[in-house]
Design an enzyme around this catalytic site. Structure first.
Site, PDB file in Angstrom:
ATOM      1  N   CYS A 138      34.914   3.524 -12.425  1.00  0.00           N
ATOM      2  CA  CYS A 138      35.065   4.273 -11.007  1.00  0.00           C
ATOM      3  C   CYS A 138      34.954   3.350  -9.382  1.00  0.00           C
ATOM      4  O   CYS A 138      34.449   1.818  -9.995  1.00  0.00           O
ATOM      5  CB  CYS A 138      34.299   5.088 -10.530  1.00  0.00           C
TER       6      CYS A 138
ATOM      7  N   CYS B  42      32.585   3.975  -6.777  1.00  0.00           N
ATOM      8  CA  CYS B  42      31.711   4.342  -6.134  1.00  0.00           C
ATOM      9  C   CYS B  42      30.531   2.940  -5.842  1.00  0.00           C
ATOM     10  O   CYS B  42      29.890   2.601  -4.559  1.00  0.00           O
ATOM     11  CB  CYS B  42      30.979   5.243  -6.130  1.00  0.00           C
TER      12      CYS B  42
ATOM     13  N   CYS C   8      34.573   7.366  -3.848  1.00  0.00           N
ATOM     14  CA  CYS C   8      35.045   5.892  -4.724  1.00  0.00           C
ATOM     15  C   CYS C   8      36.158   5.749  -4.472  1.00  0.00           C
ATOM     16  O   CYS C   8      37.215   6.006  -5.459  1.00  0.00           O
ATOM     17  CB  CYS C   8      34.976   7.566  -6.303  1.00  0.00           C
TER      18      CYS C   8
ATOM     19  N   LYS D 259      34.135  17.233 -13.317  1.00  0.00           N
ATOM     20  CA  LYS D 259      32.984  16.604 -12.905  1.00  0.00           C
ATOM     21  C   LYS D 259      32.471  17.703 -11.644  1.00  0.00           C
ATOM     22  O   LYS D 259      33.229  16.841 -10.490  1.00  0.00           O
ATOM     23  CB  LYS D 259      33.591  14.934 -12.331  1.00  0.00           C
TER      24      LYS D 259
ATOM     25  N   ARG E  33      22.041   7.400  -8.789  1.00  0.00           N
ATOM     26  CA  ARG E  33      22.898   6.970  -7.548  1.00  0.00           C
ATOM     27  C   ARG E  33      22.080   5.843  -7.259  1.00  0.00           C
ATOM     28  O   ARG E  33      21.872   4.575  -6.527  1.00  0.00           O
ATOM     29  CB  ARG E  33      23.361   8.275  -6.699  1.00  0.00           C
TER      30      ARG E  33
ATOM     31  N   ARG F  87      30.734  13.912  -1.504  1.00  0.00           N
ATOM     32  CA  ARG F  87      31.636  13.907  -2.475  1.00  0.00           C
ATOM     33  C   ARG F  87      32.229  15.230  -3.064  1.00  0.00           C
ATOM     34  O   ARG F  87      33.389  15.142  -3.626  1.00  0.00           O
ATOM     35  CB  ARG F  87      31.939  13.219  -4.157  1.00  0.00           C
TER      36      ARG F  87
ATOM     37  N   GLU G 240      41.326  21.528 -14.458  1.00  0.00           N
ATOM     38  CA  GLU G 240      41.027  20.411 -14.460  1.00  0.00           C
ATOM     39  C   GLU G 240      41.698  19.463 -15.573  1.00  0.00           C
ATOM     40  O   GLU G 240      42.105  18.790 -16.105  1.00  0.00           O
ATOM     41  CB  GLU G 240      39.960  20.098 -13.697  1.00  0.00           C
TER      42      GLU G 240
ATOM     43  N   LYS H 187      30.731  17.735 -17.415  1.00  0.00           N
ATOM     44  CA  LYS H 187      29.328  16.484 -16.568  1.00  0.00           C
ATOM     45  C   LYS H 187      28.986  17.749 -15.341  1.00  0.00           C
ATOM     46  O   LYS H 187      29.470  17.336 -14.778  1.00  0.00           O
ATOM     47  CB  LYS H 187      29.765  15.709 -16.211  1.00  0.00           C
TER      48      LYS H 187
ATOM     49  N   SER I 155      22.097  12.083 -14.915  1.00  0.00           N
ATOM     50  CA  SER I 155      20.531  11.577 -14.558  1.00  0.00           C
ATOM     51  C   SER I 155      19.558  13.264 -14.387  1.00  0.00           C
ATOM     52  O   SER I 155      18.299  12.087 -14.616  1.00  0.00           O
ATOM     53  CB  SER I 155      20.749  10.657 -13.678  1.00  0.00           C
TER      54      SER I 155
ATOM     55  N   TYR J  48      20.045   9.617 -21.849  1.00  0.00           N
ATOM     56  CA  TYR J  48      19.864   8.607 -21.341  1.00  0.00           C
ATOM     57  C   TYR J  48      19.185   8.744 -22.881  1.00  0.00           C
ATOM     58  O   TYR J  48      17.733   7.678 -22.136  1.00  0.00           O
ATOM     59  CB  TYR J  48      19.046   8.728 -19.892  1.00  0.00           C
TER      60      TYR J  48
END
Ligand code: PBG
Length: 323
Positions: A120, A122, A130, A195, A205, A217, A233, A248, A274, A313
Site C-alpha cells: 500500500c 498510505c 493510498c 476492506k 494509523r 478513505r 469485490e 477486514k 487494531s 495482534y
C-alpha cells in the site's frame, strides 16, 4: 416432543466430552502477526493506543520474527514506516526501502518463517492517502503502477506473499502481470478483497503514521453498510488472479466472512484490526473483561465464521495460550 428425549447438555457434561464435539478449533499456524518496522538500531517505540505493540528497527524485528517461528505462528505481515514520505510514495517501491531491507533480513535470519508484505502507499505518501492524489481524490489507474512496482520489489527482497490493501480497482491484475513479467509467477497474492472504510483502523494509523492529511478513505474503501458489494469485490479480485482473499475488519464483519466461506472455495483470511485489539485490551485493563478468554473467544468466533487464518495482534499471546 423433543424433550425429554433430546438433551443437548449431555454433550457438554465434561471437558473431554466438549472437546470431542468441538467444531471450530484454533492452532498457532492460523495466526499471522502484523509488525511495524522503522529505521534505526535498537529501536522499540511503543504504540500508545496498542499496548504491547511497537515500531521496531530491523534488528529488533528479527528478534520478534524468531519468536514467531518458535511459537509456530503461520507467519508475519510487515508494515513499513519510512524515514521520508513524499507525493509519489517513492520509498514504497525503493529496493532499499525499509520493508525491502526488513524482508531480506528476516528471510536470511529466520528461514522457514512465512513473510507477507502489505502492499500500500498510505505509509509512504506525504498526504497519507493510498495512491496518486488528483483533485482531492485518489486517482486509480496511475496508482496501479506504484503498487505493481512495490509488489515486485517486495518479492525480489524475498517476500513469500504480497498483500495489497489499497482497494484500487484492477490492482490484483496489475500486480499479477508485473510479478509474472519479473519472473515471480509462483508468488501468491493475498488480496484485501473486502476492506471496509472502518473506524477500527484508528490505532493502526498512529502505529503506521498513515492518517490521511485531508478527507478520508471512503472513495476507495467499502461502505460498512454493504454486504453484496463484498461479493462483487471478491469475485473481481479472484477473476484478476488473487490466490487468497481477506476480509477486514473481522469481528464486526463476521457475516461477510461467513458468506464468503459459503460462496468461494479459496483460502480466506480475516484481519482482526487494531481497533478490535485495542478495545479488548482497554476493557481488560479496566478489569471489565478477562483478556485471555476474550482473545480466544474472539479468535474462535472469526474461525467459526469461516476464516482459514487470522491476522491478529494477539497472535503470540494466543499461541502461548494454546501451548
Ligand atoms: C493500509 C492498511 C491499513 C490497515 C492495514 N493496511 C490502514 C488503513 O487502511 O487506513 C489497518 C490495519 C489495522 O487497523 O490493524 N492501507
Amino acid at each position: 416432543m423433543a424433550f425429554p428425549t433430546h438433551r443437548p447438555r449431555r454433550l457438554r457434561s465434561s471437558p473431554a466430552m466438549r472437546r470431542l464435539v468441538q467444531e471450530a478449533t484454533l492452532a498457532p499456524s492460523q495466526f499471522i502477526l502484523p509488525l511495524f518496522v522503522c529505521e534505526g538500531e535498537g529501536v522499540r517505540k511503543e504504540i500508545g493506543s496498542m499496548p504491547g505493540n511497537a515500531q521496531l528497527s530491523i534488528d529488533n524485528l528479527v528478534g520478534e520474527a524468531e519468536e514467531c517461528k518458535r511459537l509456530g505462528l503461520g507467519g508475519l505481515i510487515l508494515f513499513g514506516i519510512p524515514e521520508t514520505k513524499d507525493e509519489s510514495a517513492s520509498q514504497a517501491y525503493a529496493d532499499e526501502g525499509i520493508v525491502q531491507r526488513a524482508v531480506r533480513a528476516v528471510k536470511q535470519e529466520v528461514p522457514g518463517l512465512l513473510v507477507i508484505t502489505d502492499v500500500c502507499n498510505c505509509e509512504y505518501t506525504s498526504h497519507g492517502h493510498c495512491g496518486v492524489v488528483r483533485n482531492d481524490d485518489v486517482d486509480n489507474d496511475p496508482t496501479l503502477d506504484w503498487l505493481a512496482k512495490t509488489a515486485v520489489s517486495h518479492t525480489r527482497a524475498g517476500a513469500d506473499i504480497v498483500a495489497p490493501s489499497d482497494m484500487m480497482d484492477g490492482r490484483v491484475a496489475a500486480i499479477r502481470k508485473a510479478l509474472d513479467q519479473s519472473g515471480f509467477a509462483n508468488t501468491p497474492i493475498l488480496s484485501y478483497a473486502a476492506k471496509y472504510a472502518s473506524v477500527f483502523y484508528g490505532p493502526f494509523r498512529e502505529a503506521a503514521e498513515s492518517t490521511p492529511q485531508f478527507g478520508d478513505r471512503r472513495t476507495y474503501q467499502m461502505d460498512p453498510a454493504n454486504a453484496r458489494e463484498a461479493i462483487r469485490e471478491i469475485t473481481l479480485d479472484l477473476e484478476e488472479g488473487a490466490d487468497m482473499i481477506m476480509i477486514k475488519p473481522a469481528m464486526p464483519y463476521l457475516d461477510i466472512i461467513r458468506t464468503a466461506r459459503e460462496l468461494f472455495d479459496v483460502s480466506i483470511g480475516a484481519y482482526q484490526v487494531s481497533g478490535e485489539f485495542s478495545m479488548i485490551v482497554a476493557a481488560a485493563e479496566k478489569g471489565w473483561l478477562d483478556l485471555d478468554r476474550t482473545i480466544l473467544e474472539s479468535l474462535t468466533s472469526i474461525r467459526r465464521a469461516g476464516a482459514d487464518f487470522t491476522l491478529t495482534y494477539f497472535a503470540k499471546r494466543a499461541a502461548q495460550l494454546m501451548a
